[in-house]
Design a protein around this motif. Structure first.
Motif, mmCIF file in Angstrom:
data_model
loop_
_atom_site.group_PDB
_atom_site.id
_atom_site.type_symbol
_atom_site.label_atom_id
_atom_site.label_comp_id
_atom_site.label_asym_id
_atom_site.label_seq_id
_atom_site.Cartn_x
_atom_site.Cartn_y
_atom_site.Cartn_z
ATOM 1 N N ALA A 15 0.832 -1.203 0.000
ATOM 2 C CA ALA A 15 0.000 0.000 0.000
ATOM 3 C C ALA A 15 0.867 1.253 0.000
ATOM 4 C CB ALA A 15 -0.946 -0.001 1.202
ATOM 5 N N THR A 16 1.923 1.221 0.822
ATOM 6 C CA THR A 16 2.845 2.360 0.884
ATOM 7 C C THR A 16 3.545 2.548 -0.456
ATOM 8 O OG1 THR A 16 3.187 2.006 3.239
ATOM 9 C CG2 THR A 16 4.840 3.335 2.091
ATOM 10 N N LEU A 17 3.973 1.436 -1.055
ATOM 11 C CA LEU A 17 4.639 1.504 -2.356
ATOM 12 C C LEU A 17 3.680 2.030 -3.425
ATOM 13 C CD1 LEU A 17 7.262 0.961 -3.832
ATOM 14 C CD2 LEU A 17 6.491 -1.380 -4.226
ATOM 15 N N ALA A 18 2.431 1.556 -3.381
ATOM 16 C CA ALA A 18 1.433 2.017 -4.341
ATOM 17 C C ALA A 18 1.181 3.518 -4.190
ATOM 18 C CB ALA A 18 0.127 1.244 -4.172
ATOM 19 N N LYS A 19 1.086 3.986 -2.937
ATOM 20 C CA LYS A 19 0.889 5.423 -2.700
ATOM 21 C C LYS A 19 2.081 6.222 -3.213
ATOM 22 C CE LYS A 19 -2.153 5.229 1.328
ATOM 23 N NZ LYS A 19 -2.274 5.550 2.745
ATOM 24 N N ALA A 21 4.139 5.332 -5.609
ATOM 25 C CA ALA A 21 4.111 5.306 -7.074
ATOM 26 C C ALA A 21 3.084 6.284 -7.619
ATOM 27 C CB ALA A 21 3.817 3.888 -7.565
ATOM 28 N N MET A 22 1.891 6.333 -6.989
ATOM 29 C CA MET A 22 0.863 7.270 -7.427
ATOM 30 C C MET A 22 1.323 8.709 -7.227
ATOM 31 S SD MET A 22 -1.682 6.078 -8.954
ATOM 32 C CE MET A 22 -2.828 7.425 -8.870
ATOM 33 N N GLY A 23 1.989 8.955 -6.108
ATOM 34 C CA GLY A 23 2.506 10.298 -5.858
ATOM 35 C C GLY A 23 3.522 10.702 -6.907
ATOM 36 N N ALA A 24 4.423 9.775 -7.255
ATOM 37 C CA ALA A 24 5.436 10.062 -8.272
ATOM 38 C C ALA A 24 4.788 10.273 -9.634
ATOM 39 C CB ALA A 24 6.450 8.925 -8.335
ATOM 40 N N ALA A 25 3.809 9.420 -9.960
ATOM 41 C CA ALA A 25 3.111 9.563 -11.237
ATOM 42 C C ALA A 25 2.343 10.878 -11.285
ATOM 43 C CB ALA A 25 2.165 8.381 -11.458
ATOM 44 N N SER A 26 1.681 11.227 -10.179
ATOM 45 C CA SER A 26 0.931 12.483 -10.129
ATOM 46 C C SER A 26 1.858 13.679 -10.292
ATOM 47 C CB SER A 26 0.164 12.603 -8.812
ATOM 48 O OG SER A 26 -0.812 11.593 -8.738
ATOM 49 N N ALA A 27 3.021 13.596 -9.684
ATOM 50 C CA ALA A 27 3.980 14.688 -9.798
ATOM 51 C C ALA A 27 4.543 14.770 -11.219
ATOM 52 C CB ALA A 27 5.108 14.506 -8.793
ATOM 53 N N SER A 176 7.836 10.299 1.607
ATOM 54 C CA SER A 176 7.590 8.910 1.956
ATOM 55 C C SER A 176 8.227 7.978 0.927
ATOM 56 C CB SER A 176 6.095 8.661 2.069
ATOM 57 O OG SER A 176 5.828 7.313 2.346
ATOM 58 N N ALA A 177 8.066 8.326 -0.357
ATOM 59 C CA ALA A 177 8.659 7.512 -1.417
ATOM 60 C C ALA A 177 10.175 7.520 -1.325
ATOM 61 C CB ALA A 177 8.193 8.025 -2.772
ATOM 62 N N ALA A 178 10.740 8.674 -1.038
ATOM 63 C CA ALA A 178 12.201 8.770 -0.906
ATOM 64 C C ALA A 178 12.688 7.940 0.277
ATOM 65 C CB ALA A 178 12.615 10.226 -0.764
ATOM 66 N N ALA A 179 11.954 8.006 1.388
ATOM 67 C CA ALA A 179 12.332 7.228 2.569
ATOM 68 C C ALA A 179 12.230 5.740 2.283
ATOM 69 C CB ALA A 179 11.449 7.605 3.754
#
Length: 184
Positions: A15-19, A21-27, A176-179
């Motif tokens: 779930a964290t990875l999916a979030k 990925a979505m954050g990176a895609a959204s950005a 979060s993705a970076a961490a």
């Protein structure tokens, strides 16, 4: 109990990875749009568009609470100011009439009344017609004749959000993705 805890932890990681990925895609989405189409994603509140259009037009040019009844393109011949015909050219104009929701003609716009921006025969003749009338556009139907909207398999979600909240959440998702990337 150990297997259940491990599965839950795995689900949490996914779930964290999916979030992330979505954050990176959204950005990345605005940058991708800019590369593909020459501009980034732009969203504008509809009321702001209407206000912007209204601010440039005299009141008799705006027909709210009415529908387009007829529209046609006219070719007009214009002459130079000296009248000798040397400067004549053809110009395209648009001629339209509007009706209220109850079907009655809008005064000055198709009713024979020349007031309110209509021509002597009651129609509005203009250089430009802005078809800001939504997905079931009468302007589009009249000019293109391409039928009602068709499902192309895409979904559009619309809503109003506070831009500061989006920036805060996007920054948190990126952190979060970076961490997650540094601990993996």
């Amino acid at each position: 109990a150990g297997a259940g805890a491990g599965a839950g932890a795995g689900a949490g990681f996914k779930a964290t990875l999916a979030k992330a990925a979505m954050g990176a895609a959204s950005a990345a989405f605005p940058a991708i749009m800019k590369l593909q189409h020459g501009t980034g994603l732009v969203t504008i509140r509809w009321a702001s568009v209407q206000e912007g259009l209204r601010s440039f037009l005299p009141p008799h040019c705006i027909h709210l609470d009415a529908s387009l009844d007829t529209v046609e393109l006219l070719e007009t011949l214009e002459f130079a100011a000296d009248g000798d015909g040397e400067g004549q050219r053809t110009k395209t104009k648009v001629r339209c009439a509007f009706v209220r929701r109850d079907g009655t003609p809008l005064p000055g716009a198709g009713s024979g009344d020349a007031g309110g921006g209509g021509s002597e025969d009651g129609y509005v003749v203009a250089d430009l017609l802005i078809g800001a009338d939504g997905i079931n556009s009468a302007v589009r139907a009249a000019l293109l004749g391409d039928g009602p909207p068709r499902d192309n398999g895409r979904v559009i979600w619309r809503g109003v959000v506070n831009a500061n909240d989006v920036r805060i959440r996007a920054a948190a998702a990126a952190a979060s993705a970076a961490a997650a990337a540094t601990t993996a």
